[in-house]
Design an enzyme around this catalytic site. Structure first.
Site, short mmCIF file in Angstrom:
data_model
loop_
_atom_site.label_atom_id
_atom_site.label_comp_id
_atom_site.label_asym_id
_atom_site.label_seq_id
_atom_site.Cartn_x
_atom_site.Cartn_y
_atom_site.Cartn_z
N SER A 80 0.84 -1.21 0.00
CA SER A 80 0.00 0.00 0.00
C SER A 80 0.87 1.25 0.00
O SER A 80 0.60 2.22 -0.72
CB SER A 80 -0.92 0.01 1.23
N GLN A 86 0.77 -9.11 -6.23
CA GLN A 86 0.35 -10.51 -6.38
C GLN A 86 1.29 -11.31 -7.27
O GLN A 86 1.24 -12.53 -7.29
CB GLN A 86 -1.07 -10.58 -6.96
N SER A 130 5.22 -6.54 -2.01
CA SER A 130 4.98 -6.68 -0.58
C SER A 130 5.42 -8.05 -0.09
O SER A 130 5.03 -9.08 -0.66
CB SER A 130 3.49 -6.48 -0.29
N GLY A 131 6.24 -8.07 0.97
CA GLY A 131 6.84 -9.31 1.46
C GLY A 131 5.86 -10.39 1.90
O GLY A 131 6.06 -11.58 1.65
N CYS A 143 -10.47 -6.50 1.92
CA CYS A 143 -11.05 -5.20 2.25
C CYS A 143 -12.55 -5.19 2.01
O CYS A 143 -13.29 -4.50 2.68
CB CYS A 143 -10.41 -4.11 1.42
C1 LIG Z 1 -2.01 -7.17 -0.68
C2 LIG Z 1 -2.03 -6.22 -1.81
C3 LIG Z 1 -1.69 -4.87 -1.63
C4 LIG Z 1 -1.37 -4.29 -0.28
O1 LIG Z 1 -0.13 -4.72 0.22
P1 LIG Z 1 0.18 -4.49 1.77
O2 LIG Z 1 1.60 -4.90 1.93
O3 LIG Z 1 -0.76 -5.39 2.51
O4 LIG Z 1 -0.04 -3.05 2.06
C5 LIG Z 1 -1.67 -4.04 -2.73
N1 LIG Z 1 -1.98 -4.51 -3.95
C6 LIG Z 1 -2.32 -5.80 -4.17
C7 LIG Z 1 -2.64 -6.25 -5.56
C8 LIG Z 1 -2.37 -6.69 -3.10
O5 LIG Z 1 -2.72 -7.95 -3.32
#
Ligand SMILES: *Cc1c(COP(=O)(O)O)cnc(C)c1O
Length: 394
Positions: A72, A180, A200-201, A325
């Site tokens: 995010s 993703q 994102s890790g 969400c």
């Molecule tokens: C999970 C996700 C996010 C958010 O990532 P966070 O590390 O949880 O903030 C953003 N974009 C996509 C496509 C996601 O699947």
């Protein structure tokens, strides 16, 4: 009872290898990377190593990787930053798609309130953006195109290299939310014409609260956080050293085993599709070919998604009906509406996202419990009764 975690698109288990790599940076090497004495420098070197690992996995340079608190934050930084750069030149138009993650869509909404205009591209029934639509939407005022690499609900993979090529021809910055995709499909930011990329890790077996933004050299995004000299002064604050170390190890592990993992996971996913497609009045959401290996998304008519999730949970299956969400609210998912599903069909959605830890026995369990649950829910559903009545009268 068997417990089956089938929600790897929401988050993943931290791998034992990642935990093992992180631990010394909480116990022994707890120094601040900005300190000059040796335990500080040990931490400093560990952050540098992780930066090189992330850069390697993406085909980027180390100086192009900026650690963040997650996907995010990276999305917000890239989009608001590109908007600010554009505004300086009087360019206040951005392009995205209708089915982005809320980290992108809500950022766009915030920019619209500040006087930017945003084009939301159609994703059609197959859940794939058409590059020619991107080309048509670009104007002299466009400062950014952002298209997600792979959708988090229906798993469809976008023609990223082609979109990037069009953006570069037109001199427009191109960002992709690849949260993703990273660790699950092969990515090369140079070959795919990507200017900025979010990852994102916790979506690939590192911990929650750590991610990164790839930002091509020469693009001078405004600083995200003012303070110390961390992240080249652009995102200040003492580094999340253990998290960053884990991120580097996780992305390396995933990249090394990418092809074998994808093959194994996709085979299990295809067996799920095959089994669940036998359920009447069901449909697969999104393209089946250009799709993340672990993503299963289907709708079952006459079924209420939330009840389906609760009943699956009682049978030990952790699943999702849409993005985390939107689960919990009664609105159908914006993604399913974007691919043209009617509200009542979109309500009966099920997303199962498999990962490397899943087994064939997990698939057997899901295929055993799912059909009777759907039957039970349909028996109780006035909507289903209505559907059946209509068919009789045809
Ligand atoms: C999970 C996700 C996010 C958010 O990532 P966070 O590390 O949880 O903030 C953003 N974009 C996509 C496509 C996601 O699947």
């Amino acid at each position: 009872m068997r417990y089956v975690y089938a929600d790897n698109a929401a988050t993943t288990a931290v791998s034992p290898h990642v935990v093992e790599a992180m631990l010394p940076y909480m116990t022994e090497h707890y120094g601040n990377p900005s300190s000059l004495y040796s335990i500080g420098q040990t931490a400093h070197r560990a952050v540098a190593k992780a930066r090189a690992q992330v850069a390697d996995a993406l085909g980027a340079e180390e100086r192009e990787i900026f650690f963040t608190s997650g996907g995010s934050e990276a999305d917000n930084w890239a989009i608001k930053g590109a908007a600010a750069l554009g505004a300086k030149k009087g360019k206040k138009h951005l392009i995205t798609t209708k089915f982005e993650h809320h980290a992108v869509l809500h950022t766009m909404a915030a920019l619209e309130k500040q006087g930017f205009t945003v084009t939301y591209l159609d994703v059609y029934e197959n859940g794939i953006v058409r590059p020619e639509d991107v080309e048509k939407a670009i104007t002299d005022d466009t400062c950014l195109v952002t298209v997600m690499y792979a959708n988090n609900e229906i798993g469809t993979i976008q023609p990223i290299a082609e979109i990037g090529r069009i953006c570069h021809e037109k001199g427009v910055l191109f960002h992709t939310d690849a949260v993703q995709a990273v660790g699950h499909v092969k990515i090369n930011v140079k070959e795919q014409n990507i200017d900025m990329l979010s990852l994102s890790g916790h979506k690939f077996h590192a911990v929650k609260g750590v991610g990164a933004l790839y930002c091509k050299k020469g693009i001078r995004l405004p600083n995200l956080i003012e303070g110390g000299a961390q992240e080249s002064g652009r995102r200040a604050g003492t580094e999340n050293v253990p998290g960053i170390v884990g991120l580097g190890v996780a992305i390396t592990d995933m990249t090394e085993h990418l092809e074998e993992n994808a093959k194994k996971v996709a085979a299990m996913r295809d067996r799920l599709f095959e089994g669940a497609s036998k359920i009447s009045h069901s449909r697969i959401n999104g393209d089946t070919e250009h799709r993340l290996p672990g993503n299963f998304s289907m709708c079952f008519e006459g079924v209420e998604g939330e009840s389906l999730l609760l009943m699956l949970d009682m049978q030990g299956v952790a699943a999702s009906s849409g993005s985390a969400c939107t689960s919990g609210s009664l609105d159908p998912s914006h993604v399913l509406l974007a691919i043209g599903l009617k509200h009542e069909v979109a309500h009966g959605s099920l997303r199962l996202s498999l990962g490397e830890n899943n087994t064939e026995e997990d698939v057997d369990h899901i295929l055993e419990v799912l059909p009777p649950i759907i039957d039970r829910l349909r028996d109780m559903s006035p909507l289903w009764e209505h559907i059946m009545e209509n068919e009789k009268n045809k």
